[in-house]
Design a protein around this motif. Structure first.
Motif, PDB file in Angstrom:
ATOM      1  N   ASP A 122       0.911  -1.494  -0.200  1.00  0.00           N
ATOM      2  CA  ASP A 122      -0.103   0.162  -0.472  1.00  0.00           C
ATOM      3  C   ASP A 122       0.697   1.111   0.120  1.00  0.00           C
ATOM      4  O   ASP A 122       1.860   0.998   0.181  1.00  0.00           O
ATOM      5  N   SER A 123       0.239   2.255  -0.102  1.00  0.00           N
ATOM      6  CA  SER A 123       1.141   3.501  -0.324  1.00  0.00           C
ATOM      7  C   SER A 123       2.065   4.593   1.489  1.00  0.00           C
ATOM      8  O   SER A 123       2.335   5.068   0.752  1.00  0.00           O
ATOM      9  N   HIS A 124       0.778   3.763   1.714  1.00  0.00           N
ATOM     10  CA  HIS A 124       1.901   4.733   2.937  1.00  0.00           C
ATOM     11  C   HIS A 124       3.041   3.219   4.362  1.00  0.00           C
ATOM     12  O   HIS A 124       3.199   3.275   4.984  1.00  0.00           O
ATOM     13  N   GLN A 125       3.691   2.537   2.744  1.00  0.00           N
ATOM     14  CA  GLN A 125       4.929   2.370   2.664  1.00  0.00           C
ATOM     15  C   GLN A 125       5.984   3.004   2.909  1.00  0.00           C
ATOM     16  O   GLN A 125       5.830   4.001   1.552  1.00  0.00           O
ATOM     17  N   ASN A 126       7.383   2.635   3.471  1.00  0.00           N
ATOM     18  CA  ASN A 126       8.507   3.379   2.827  1.00  0.00           C
ATOM     19  C   ASN A 126       9.011   2.818   1.774  1.00  0.00           C
ATOM     20  O   ASN A 126      10.763   2.121   2.449  1.00  0.00           O
ATOM     21  N   ARG A 127       9.278   2.184   0.821  1.00  0.00           N
ATOM     22  CA  ARG A 127       9.113   1.198   0.096  1.00  0.00           C
ATOM     23  C   ARG A 127       9.794   1.831  -0.707  1.00  0.00           C
ATOM     24  O   ARG A 127       9.712   2.979  -1.485  1.00  0.00           O
ATOM     25  N   PRO A 128      11.510   1.352  -0.807  1.00  0.00           N
ATOM     26  CA  PRO A 128      12.603   1.458  -2.282  1.00  0.00           C
ATOM     27  C   PRO A 128      11.917   2.124  -3.481  1.00  0.00           C
ATOM     28  O   PRO A 128      11.325   1.090  -4.063  1.00  0.00           O
ATOM     29  N   ARG A 129      12.263   3.211  -3.980  1.00  0.00           N
ATOM     30  CA  ARG A 129      11.655   3.241  -5.162  1.00  0.00           C
ATOM     31  C   ARG A 129      10.040   3.831  -5.732  1.00  0.00           C
ATOM     32  O   ARG A 129       9.462   4.043  -6.000  1.00  0.00           O
ATOM     33  N   TRP A 130       9.439   3.469  -4.002  1.00  0.00           N
ATOM     34  CA  TRP A 130       8.167   3.933  -4.477  1.00  0.00           C
ATOM     35  C   TRP A 130       7.196   4.251  -3.514  1.00  0.00           C
ATOM     36  O   TRP A 130       5.654   4.802  -3.040  1.00  0.00           O
ATOM     37  N   LYS A 131       8.007   5.277  -3.015  1.00  0.00           N
ATOM     38  CA  LYS A 131       7.485   6.235  -1.831  1.00  0.00           C
ATOM     39  C   LYS A 131       6.319   7.448  -2.352  1.00  0.00           C
ATOM     40  O   LYS A 131       6.622   7.815  -3.583  1.00  0.00           O
ATOM     41  N   GLY A 132       5.077   7.910  -1.893  1.00  0.00           N
ATOM     42  CA  GLY A 132       4.507   8.542  -2.710  1.00  0.00           C
ATOM     43  C   GLY A 132       3.955   8.614  -3.690  1.00  0.00           C
ATOM     44  O   GLY A 132       2.836   8.960  -4.658  1.00  0.00           O
ATOM     45  N   LYS A 133       3.345   6.592  -4.040  1.00  0.00           N
ATOM     46  CA  LYS A 133       2.810   6.315  -5.242  1.00  0.00           C
ATOM     47  C   LYS A 133       1.491   5.672  -4.639  1.00  0.00           C
ATOM     48  O   LYS A 133       1.274   5.982  -3.395  1.00  0.00           O
ATOM     49  N   THR A 134      -0.269   6.788  -5.449  1.00  0.00           N
ATOM     50  CA  THR A 134      -0.887   6.435  -5.337  1.00  0.00           C
ATOM     51  C   THR A 134      -1.676   5.027  -5.544  1.00  0.00           C
ATOM     52  O   THR A 134       0.164   3.717  -6.297  1.00  0.00           O
ATOM     53  N   GLU A 135      -2.714   4.796  -4.964  1.00  0.00           N
ATOM     54  CA  GLU A 135      -3.124   3.150  -4.827  1.00  0.00           C
ATOM     55  C   GLU A 135      -2.999   2.455  -6.186  1.00  0.00           C
ATOM     56  O   GLU A 135      -2.383   1.139  -6.452  1.00  0.00           O
ATOM     57  N   GLY A 136      -3.583   3.032  -6.950  1.00  0.00           N
ATOM     58  CA  GLY A 136      -3.122   3.010  -8.141  1.00  0.00           C
ATOM     59  C   GLY A 136      -2.588   2.777  -9.167  1.00  0.00           C
ATOM     60  O   GLY A 136      -1.906   2.026 -10.518  1.00  0.00           O
ATOM     61  N   GLU A 137      -0.947   3.559  -8.610  1.00  0.00           N
ATOM     62  CA  GLU A 137       0.170   3.636  -9.015  1.00  0.00           C
ATOM     63  C   GLU A 137       0.654   1.867  -9.192  1.00  0.00           C
ATOM     64  O   GLU A 137       1.087   1.748  -9.566  1.00  0.00           O
ATOM     65  N   LEU A 138       0.662   2.068  -7.295  1.00  0.00           N
ATOM     66  CA  LEU A 138       1.059   0.762  -7.582  1.00  0.00           C
ATOM     67  C   LEU A 138       0.388  -0.401  -8.590  1.00  0.00           C
ATOM     68  O   LEU A 138       0.774  -1.835  -7.873  1.00  0.00           O
ATOM     69  N   ASN A 139      -0.506  -1.038  -8.308  1.00  0.00           N
ATOM     70  CA  ASN A 139      -0.829  -1.989  -9.437  1.00  0.00           C
ATOM     71  C   ASN A 139       0.088  -2.513 -10.295  1.00  0.00           C
ATOM     72  O   ASN A 139       0.110  -3.522 -10.555  1.00  0.00           O
ATOM     73  N   GLU A 140       1.126  -1.089 -10.789  1.00  0.00           N
ATOM     74  CA  GLU A 140       2.220  -1.824 -11.575  1.00  0.00           C
ATOM     75  C   GLU A 140       2.875  -2.760 -10.419  1.00  0.00           C
ATOM     76  O   GLU A 140       3.483  -4.398 -11.111  1.00  0.00           O
ATOM     77  N   LEU A 141       3.282  -2.305  -9.502  1.00  0.00           N
ATOM     78  CA  LEU A 141       4.316  -2.964  -7.993  1.00  0.00           C
ATOM     79  C   LEU A 141       3.163  -4.398  -7.960  1.00  0.00           C
ATOM     80  O   LEU A 141       4.205  -5.862  -8.133  1.00  0.00           O
ATOM     81  N   ARG A 142       1.965  -4.493  -7.816  1.00  0.00           N
ATOM     82  CA  ARG A 142       1.332  -5.339  -7.738  1.00  0.00           C
ATOM     83  C   ARG A 142       1.389  -6.553  -8.412  1.00  0.00           C
ATOM     84  O   ARG A 142       1.639  -7.319  -8.755  1.00  0.00           O
ATOM     85  N   GLN A 143       0.855  -6.649  -9.790  1.00  0.00           N
ATOM     86  CA  GLN A 143       1.069  -6.742 -11.429  1.00  0.00           C
ATOM     87  C   GLN A 143       2.685  -7.638 -11.176  1.00  0.00           C
ATOM     88  O   GLN A 143       2.488  -8.980 -11.437  1.00  0.00           O
ATOM     89  N   HIS A 144       3.533  -7.190 -11.152  1.00  0.00           N
ATOM     90  CA  HIS A 144       5.241  -7.312 -10.639  1.00  0.00           C
ATOM     91  C   HIS A 144       4.962  -8.805 -10.101  1.00  0.00           C
ATOM     92  O   HIS A 144       5.039  -9.757 -10.870  1.00  0.00           O
ATOM     93  N   TYR A 145       4.245  -8.765  -8.606  1.00  0.00           N
ATOM     94  CA  TYR A 145       4.597  -9.992  -8.176  1.00  0.00           C
ATOM     95  C   TYR A 145       3.224 -11.436  -8.660  1.00  0.00           C
ATOM     96  O   TYR A 145       3.094 -12.001  -8.793  1.00  0.00           O
ATOM     97  N   ALA A 146       2.190 -10.815  -9.221  1.00  0.00           N
ATOM     98  CA  ALA A 146       1.672 -11.500  -9.612  1.00  0.00           C
ATOM     99  C   ALA A 146       1.644 -12.520 -10.714  1.00  0.00           C
ATOM    100  O   ALA A 146       1.686 -13.496 -10.197  1.00  0.00           O
ATOM    101  N   ASP A 147       2.426 -11.331 -11.286  1.00  0.00           N
ATOM    102  CA  ASP A 147       3.213 -12.611 -13.011  1.00  0.00           C
ATOM    103  C   ASP A 147       4.242 -13.274 -12.454  1.00  0.00           C
ATOM    104  O   ASP A 147       4.156 -14.840 -12.582  1.00  0.00           O
ATOM    105  N   MET A 148       5.207 -12.865 -10.976  1.00  0.00           N
ATOM    106  CA  MET A 148       6.175 -13.573 -11.002  1.00  0.00           C
ATOM    107  C   MET A 148       5.861 -14.951 -10.007  1.00  0.00           C
ATOM    108  O   MET A 148       5.565 -15.592 -11.049  1.00  0.00           O
ATOM    109  N   VAL A 149       4.231 -15.337  -9.132  1.00  0.00           N
ATOM    110  CA  VAL A 149       3.684 -15.986  -8.681  1.00  0.00           C
ATOM    111  C   VAL A 149       2.930 -17.107  -9.696  1.00  0.00           C
ATOM    112  O   VAL A 149       3.433 -18.301  -9.648  1.00  0.00           O
ATOM    113  N   ALA A 150       2.242 -16.238 -10.196  1.00  0.00           N
ATOM    114  CA  ALA A 150       1.668 -16.751 -11.433  1.00  0.00           C
ATOM    115  C   ALA A 150       2.729 -17.891 -12.992  1.00  0.00           C
ATOM    116  O   ALA A 150       2.625 -18.467 -12.674  1.00  0.00           O
TER     117      ALA A 150
END
Ligand code: SF4
Length: 428
Positions: A122-150
């Motif tokens: 989520d957007s209230h984590q101090n995640r390197p390179r993703w700070k300040g992103k909205t939940e919508g923008e973080l869908n790109e990161l979710r996609q990365h992990y969903a694809d990796m697991v799939a």
């Protein structure tokens, strides 16, 4: 509009609950604003972790063990822990921020018997390179992990996020992303943010002594916003995805009107959403799973279900509606008959609410109980045990002052006993 009569009260209890919450470390590699854990003890030794797993097996009857922390992927024996849980006939699931998730460790975990992941982004984590992103923008990161697991295959993945007042409006973007990935995202969970407020509250331990609640990570000096509730999250999802209906719930331990856990599952294909399962299907899923396997059910191991998902529609009016939509669609366009059908769960959790009199409205039959000092306790408040020896009673300061005044007049010189847990010093 939510109505408990239209929902199935999940049959889970303290000793027969599909989820066991195992904390293997309190070390983490990032910081989340809504985190309930602070670093006090480090990694648990493997022997202690094994003892806790066997404790759960005896006292919890779990379908799965949720391996949590801290960040479980930083524990040096994570693969051995997963293997030990699987050897004991329980499904191991890792709750992770996924920062340390790479294809090689993923392969090892799968080989050890891992059933799936719940990935917290989520957007209230101090995640390197993703700070300040909205939940919508973080869908790109979710996609990365969903694809990796799939890509690795054979494991399921659920994404959860904490909902803050400032991110509430962004929930539909996450839901839409999840629905676009029905074939690889098995579920979404939204957890409403809660925190103790030190400016207006005062905390007491079990002996009635005032303690400094600022020592807890889940406190903040001021919070002027409105805490989001699970019915509000539910309504927002429904406004944007009318096919979604909740089918099961857990209420609160104190308030009759609380919806602490809301569970639902949408049915659809990659082209269209048709509806949701209803309370009857949820009931049959829970009791049927228990009948055949001896445990209740928390996670669906397979998202692809096919038309057999409509089997209970004669008895389940919510599901019947979904079936009607699917049938109309197939009649209009017969090729749709060959589209794969999927189920995706959507859960909403309302974390503990501190009531003005010092009590806390917790989740009834809390699914996330963990082991502390040989006892099962609610994991979200374990740091109160670790720092103060037990749950705190958190009371509004204005209320304490109102109590103190008459007590000072009538019980001169005696220790002040404050509202809360009923455990006194026996002198009254
Ligand atoms: S009471 Fe249990 S289920 Fe509810 S938020 Fe706390 S740990 Fe989670």
């Amino acid at each position: 509009m939510l109505d408990k009569r239209n929902l199935y009260r999940m049959p889970w209890s303290m000793n027969d609950n599909p989820i066991a919450w195992l904390e293997i470390t309190d070390i983490c590699n990032i910081y989340c604003e809504g985190c309930y854990r602070q670093r006090l003890a480090g990694h648990k030794p493997l022997d202690q972790v094994k003892e806790e797993i066997l404790f759960f097996k005896q006292w919890r009857n779990p379908d799965n063990v949720s391996i949590a922390g801290g960040e479980p992927l930083v524990h040096p024996q994570i693969v051995d822990i997963v293997a030990f849980i699987a050897e004991n006939g329980i499904k191991p699931i890792i709750l992770t921020n996924a920062l340390a998730l790479k294809p090689d460790i993923l392969r090892e975990l799968r080989a050890a018997g891992l059933a799936g992941f719940t990935i917290h982004i989520d957007s209230h984590q101090n995640r390197p390179r993703w700070k300040g992103k909205t939940e919508g923008e973080l869908n790109e990161l979710r996609q990365h992990y969903a694809d990796m697991v799939a890509e690795e295959g054979g494991m399921y993945v659920i994404f959860n996020s904490t909902v803050y007042p400032s991110t509430f409006d962004q929930i539909p973007e996450v839901v839409r992303w999840g629905q676009a990935n029905l074939e690889r995202v098995h579920g979404l969970v939204f957890i409403t943010y809660r925190t103790g407020i030190t400016e207006t509250s005062v905390a007491h331990n079990a002996s009635g002594q005032e303690v400094d609640m600022k020592q807890l990570s889940y406190t903040t000096e001021r919070f002027d916003e409105h805490f989001v509730t699970s019915p509000e999250v539910y309504q927002l999802i429904k406004d944007n995805c009318p096919e979604y209906e909740a089918s099961g719930y857990l209420g609160g331990t104190i308030l009759h009107s609380s919806y602490k856990w809301l569970m639902g599952a949408v049915v659809g294909s990659k082209k269209k959403m048709y509806g949701s399962i209803g309370k009857k299907t949820m009931e049959v899923a829970q009791t049927g799973h228990h009948f055949f396997t001896g445990t209740y059910l928390a996670y669906l191991s397979c998202a692809k279900v096919g038309p057999k998902v409509f089997l209970l529609s004669p008895w389940d009016k919510t599901l019947r509606q979904a079936w009607r939509h699917w049938r109309q669609d197939v009649l209009r366009n017969p090729r749709r008959l060959f589209d794969s059908l999927y189920v995706q769960t959507i859960g909403i959790i309302q974390a503990p609410d501190m009531l003005p009199d010092g009590r806390a409205d917790m989740c009834d039959s809390c699914p996330d109980m963990t082991v502390y000092d040989g006892k099962l306790i609610n994991s979200c408040r374990m740091d109160e045990y670790r720092l103060f020896g037990g749950f705190l009673s958190v009371v509004e300061k204005s209320r304490v002052e109102a109590i103190r005044e008459p007590l000072g007049q009538t019980l001169e010189g005696s220790p002040t006993r404050l509202a809360g847990d009923g455990r006194g010093d026996g002198k009254e």
